[in-house]
Design an enzyme around this catalytic site. Structure first.
Site, PDB file in Angstrom:
ATOM      1  N   HIS A  20      -6.690   8.197 -22.198  1.00 31.58           N
ATOM      2  CA  HIS A  20      -8.438   8.277 -22.560  1.00 31.58           C
ATOM      3  C   HIS A  20      -8.438  10.096 -22.668  1.00 31.58           C
ATOM      4  O   HIS A  20      -7.387  10.707 -22.004  1.00 31.58           O
ATOM      5  CB  HIS A  20      -9.229   7.928 -21.787  1.00 31.58           C
ATOM      6  CG  HIS A  20      -9.469   8.189 -20.325  1.00 31.58           C
ATOM      7  ND1 HIS A  20      -8.849   7.318 -19.536  1.00 31.58           N
ATOM      8  CD2 HIS A  20      -9.447   9.385 -19.791  1.00 31.58           C
ATOM      9  CE1 HIS A  20      -9.010   8.107 -18.322  1.00 31.58           C
ATOM     10  NE2 HIS A  20      -9.513   9.125 -18.507  1.00 31.58           N
TER      11      HIS A  20
HETATM   12  C1  T46 Z   1      -9.559  10.399 -15.409  1.00 32.61           C
HETATM   13  C2  T46 Z   1      -8.210  10.050 -14.808  1.00 32.61           C
HETATM   14  C3  T46 Z   1      -7.464  11.052 -14.291  1.00 32.61           C
HETATM   15  C4  T46 Z   1     -16.100   4.626 -11.893  1.00 32.61           C
HETATM   16  O1  T46 Z   1     -17.130   3.718 -11.662  1.00 32.61           O
HETATM   17  N1  T46 Z   1     -16.506   5.967 -11.235  1.00 32.61           N
HETATM   18  C5  T46 Z   1     -15.483   6.929 -11.346  1.00 32.61           C
HETATM   19  O2  T46 Z   1     -15.946   8.025 -11.105  1.00 32.61           O
HETATM   20  C6  T46 Z   1     -14.381   6.790 -12.026  1.00 32.61           C
HETATM   21  C7  T46 Z   1     -13.227   7.617 -12.102  1.00 32.61           C
HETATM   22  C8  T46 Z   1     -13.914   5.404 -12.439  1.00 32.61           C
HETATM   23  N2  T46 Z   1     -14.819   4.468 -12.410  1.00 32.61           N
HETATM   24  C9  T46 Z   1     -14.662   3.072 -12.749  1.00 32.61           C
HETATM   25  C10 T46 Z   1     -14.388   2.955 -14.234  1.00 32.61           C
HETATM   26  C11 T46 Z   1     -13.304   1.749 -14.257  1.00 32.61           C
HETATM   27  O3  T46 Z   1     -13.941   0.626 -14.184  1.00 32.61           O
HETATM   28  O4  T46 Z   1     -13.380   2.626 -11.830  1.00 32.61           O
HETATM   29  C12 T46 Z   1     -12.639   1.906 -12.930  1.00 32.61           C
HETATM   30  C13 T46 Z   1     -11.247   2.625 -12.983  1.00 32.61           C
HETATM   31  O5  T46 Z   1     -11.300   3.586 -13.823  1.00 32.61           O
HETATM   32  P1  T46 Z   1     -10.281   4.279 -15.070  1.00 32.61           P
HETATM   33  O6  T46 Z   1      -9.586   2.938 -15.726  1.00 32.61           O
HETATM   34  O7  T46 Z   1     -10.914   5.298 -15.870  1.00 32.61           O
HETATM   35  O8  T46 Z   1      -9.178   4.916 -14.144  1.00 32.61           O
HETATM   36  P2  T46 Z   1      -7.966   5.666 -14.641  1.00 32.61           P
HETATM   37  O9  T46 Z   1      -6.969   5.972 -13.484  1.00 32.61           O
HETATM   38  O10 T46 Z   1      -7.161   5.472 -15.989  1.00 32.61           O
HETATM   39  O11 T46 Z   1      -8.493   7.291 -14.886  1.00 32.61           O
HETATM   40  C14 T46 Z   1      -9.337   8.046 -14.238  1.00 32.61           C
HETATM   41  C15 T46 Z   1     -10.519   8.363 -14.354  1.00 32.61           C
HETATM   42  O12 T46 Z   1     -11.499   7.265 -14.898  1.00 32.61           O
HETATM   43  C16 T46 Z   1     -10.516   9.423 -15.558  1.00 32.61           C
HETATM   44  O13 T46 Z   1     -11.719  10.102 -15.953  1.00 32.61           O
HETATM   45  O14 T46 Z   1      -9.651  11.415 -16.323  1.00 32.61           O
HETATM   46  O15 T46 Z   1      -8.221   9.136 -13.662  1.00 32.61           O
END
Ligand code: T46
Length: 132
Positions: free
Chosen positions: A50
């Site tokens: 993303h």
């Molecule tokens: C990024 C990369 C480096 C929350 O509720 N609060 C938060 O602060 C974050 C970061 C995530 N979430 C929730 C959203 C999803 O339901 O946690 C779940 C996992 O997040 P995501 O699938 O976006 O995780 P990554 O590892 O793909 O991405 C993360 C960060 O979300 C993103 O901002 O830049 O790490």
């Protein structure tokens, strides 16, 4: 110009061990509003895929290693992260992916704003339209 902007973090260690201090608007070039960390990701699992519309971030691999791909829609670069002494900037409108997590990887991320799913661009084609 390289997409990879690395910030060398000051080591304040002594003979007792290492210490790294990170402050908003100093080592991190923005006000820190949120900190999160990623760990326990299997080596075959990739994350990210993303870009953010507004959010600025800096990631530090405080333990272990992983790879971060940064892509501005025109150029793509891979940075190998394995140093708790280096921050990697993840600017807004840069597509990013994380791969090859080691078992002991802990990726610490400083963010310029609170969590907001509306700030995510999770579709690559939609991401490309932001650069047109
Ligand atoms: C990024 C990369 C480096 C929350 O509720 N609060 C938060 O602060 C974050 C970061 C995530 N979430 C929730 C959203 C999803 O339901 O946690 C779940 C996992 O997040 P995501 O699938 O976006 O995780 P990554 O590892 O793909 O991405 C993360 C960060 O979300 C993103 O901002 O830049 O790490």
């Amino acid at each position: 110009m390289s997409l990879v902007h690395i910030i060398d973090l000051p080591m304040l260690g002594d003979d007792r061990g290492q210490l790294v201090a990170i402050e908003g608007n100093k080592q991190v070039p923005f006000d820190i509003k949120r900190v999160y960390y990623i760990y326990g990701t299997g080596s075959s699992v990739s994350r990210g895929f993303h870009a953010h519309k507004e959010l600025e971030q800096m990631a530090v691999c405080v333990s272990g290693s992983c790879e971060m791909i940064l892509d501005d829609g025109k150029y793509k670069e891979t940075v190998y992260m394995n140093s708790p002494k280096q921050g990697v900037m993840v600017p807004s409108l840069v597509w990013h992916e994380m791969h090859d997590f080691s078992d002991d990887c802990v990726l610490l991320v400083f963010a310029s704003d609170h969590y907001d799913e509306a700030d995510y661009i999770r579709n690559y084609q939609e991401f490309l339209t932001y650069h047109k």
